[in-house]
Design a protein around this motif. Structure first.
Motif, PDB file in Angstrom:
ATOM      1  N   LEU A   8       0.822  -1.212   0.000  1.00 53.62           N
ATOM      2  CA  LEU A   8       0.000   0.000   0.000  1.00 53.62           C
ATOM      3  C   LEU A   8       0.853   1.259   0.000  1.00 53.62           C
ATOM      4  CD1 LEU A   8      -2.889  -1.067   2.388  1.00 53.62           C
ATOM      5  CD2 LEU A   8      -2.921  -0.912  -0.106  1.00 53.62           C
ATOM      6  N   SER A   9       2.007   1.214   0.678  1.00 57.26           N
ATOM      7  CA  SER A   9       2.918   2.367   0.655  1.00 57.26           C
ATOM      8  C   SER A   9       3.445   2.601  -0.756  1.00 57.26           C
ATOM      9  CB  SER A   9       4.093   2.142   1.607  1.00 57.26           C
ATOM     10  OG  SER A   9       3.641   2.064   2.931  1.00 57.26           O
ATOM     11  N   GLY A  10       3.835   1.531  -1.415  1.00 54.82           N
ATOM     12  CA  GLY A  10       4.306   1.639  -2.801  1.00 54.82           C
ATOM     13  C   GLY A  10       3.208   2.121  -3.727  1.00 54.82           C
ATOM     14  N   LEU A  11       2.006   1.640  -3.490  1.00 52.56           N
ATOM     15  CA  LEU A  11       0.863   2.059  -4.285  1.00 52.56           C
ATOM     16  C   LEU A  11       0.614   3.554  -4.108  1.00 52.56           C
ATOM     17  CD1 LEU A  11      -1.365   0.902  -6.122  1.00 52.56           C
ATOM     18  CD2 LEU A  11      -2.745   0.621  -4.066  1.00 52.56           C
ATOM     19  N   VAL A  37      -6.211   0.882  -9.150  1.00 56.35           N
ATOM     20  CA  VAL A  37      -6.080   0.391  -7.772  1.00 56.35           C
ATOM     21  C   VAL A  37      -7.115  -0.687  -7.504  1.00 56.35           C
ATOM     22  CG1 VAL A  37      -6.362   1.037  -5.345  1.00 56.35           C
ATOM     23  CG2 VAL A  37      -5.024   2.486  -6.864  1.00 56.35           C
ATOM     24  N   ARG A  38      -8.351  -0.452  -7.924  1.00 49.83           N
ATOM     25  CA  ARG A  38      -9.405  -1.468  -7.759  1.00 49.83           C
ATOM     26  C   ARG A  38      -8.989  -2.785  -8.400  1.00 49.83           C
ATOM     27  NH1 ARG A  38     -13.439   2.716  -9.705  1.00 49.83           N
ATOM     28  NH2 ARG A  38     -14.291   3.575  -7.809  1.00 49.83           N
ATOM     29  N   ASP A  39      -8.523  -2.701  -9.635  1.00 50.54           N
ATOM     30  CA  ASP A  39      -8.138  -3.913 -10.362  1.00 50.54           C
ATOM     31  C   ASP A  39      -7.020  -4.667  -9.657  1.00 50.54           C
ATOM     32  OD1 ASP A  39     -10.029  -3.377 -12.301  1.00 50.54           O
ATOM     33  OD2 ASP A  39      -8.587  -2.553 -13.735  1.00 50.54           O
ATOM     34  N   VAL A  40      -5.990  -3.944  -9.245  1.00 49.46           N
ATOM     35  CA  VAL A  40      -4.838  -4.588  -8.593  1.00 49.46           C
ATOM     36  C   VAL A  40      -5.258  -5.241  -7.289  1.00 49.46           C
ATOM     37  CG1 VAL A  40      -2.634  -4.143  -7.438  1.00 49.46           C
ATOM     38  CG2 VAL A  40      -3.083  -3.137  -9.669  1.00 49.46           C
ATOM     39  N   LEU A  41      -5.992  -4.525  -6.468  1.00 49.02           N
ATOM     40  CA  LEU A  41      -6.394  -5.074  -5.174  1.00 49.02           C
ATOM     41  C   LEU A  41      -7.297  -6.290  -5.337  1.00 49.02           C
ATOM     42  CD1 LEU A  41      -6.978  -1.811  -3.127  1.00 49.02           C
ATOM     43  CD2 LEU A  41      -5.039  -3.370  -3.000  1.00 49.02           C
ATOM     44  N   ARG A  42      -8.165  -6.263  -6.314  1.00 48.81           N
ATOM     45  CA  ARG A  42      -9.040  -7.421  -6.561  1.00 48.81           C
ATOM     46  C   ARG A  42      -8.236  -8.613  -7.079  1.00 48.81           C
ATOM     47  NH1 ARG A  42     -13.604  -3.947  -9.533  1.00 48.81           N
ATOM     48  NH2 ARG A  42     -14.591  -3.091  -7.693  1.00 48.81           N
ATOM     49  N   ARG A  43      -7.345  -8.355  -8.047  1.00 48.98           N
ATOM     50  CA  ARG A  43      -6.559  -9.454  -8.623  1.00 48.98           C
ATOM     51  C   ARG A  43      -5.638 -10.092  -7.604  1.00 48.98           C
ATOM     52  NH1 ARG A  43      -3.403  -7.068 -12.773  1.00 48.98           N
ATOM     53  NH2 ARG A  43      -4.616  -5.182 -12.717  1.00 48.98           N
ATOM     54  N   LYS A  44      -5.042  -9.281  -6.753  1.00 45.56           N
ATOM     55  CA  LYS A  44      -4.121  -9.806  -5.740  1.00 45.56           C
ATOM     56  C   LYS A  44      -4.867 -10.455  -4.578  1.00 45.56           C
ATOM     57  CE  LYS A  44      -0.206  -8.388  -7.495  1.00 45.56           C
ATOM     58  NZ  LYS A  44       0.874  -9.269  -7.850  1.00 45.56           N
TER      59      LYS A  44
END
Length: 82
Positions: A8-11, A37-44
């Motif tokens: 999240l810090s890197g994001l 951000v939505r896409d990354v958080l969902r995929r991860k």
């Protein structure tokens, strides 16, 4: 949990850099950023879709509050100049 904080810090750092260097209007850039951000958080699998939406809504509320504060400060500045 530590890796989530680092992620999240890197994001956040990437988001700031993206906003500062973006050629688009701020609103367009923020919309693109939120979608990514939505896409990354969902995929991860770091957050559920509901959690992601909660975060996005909180950020939108903070953005609206910041814009209102900026407008008020601008008005006060112009009033003080007169």
């Amino acid at each position: 949990m530590k890796s989530l904080g680092i992620f999240l810090s890197g994001l956040a750092a990437g988001a700031v850099a993206g906003i500062l260097l973006a050629p688009d209007k701020g609103t367009v850039t923020r919309e693109k950023l939120c979608e990514r951000v939505r896409d990354v958080l969902r995929r991860k699998g770091l957050l559920t879709a509901e959690e992601v939406e909660t975060v996005v809504e909180a950020v939108a509320a903070l953005e609206a509050e910041a814009e209102a504060e900026a407008k008020e400060a601008k008005k006060e500045h112009h009033s003080a100049k007169k």
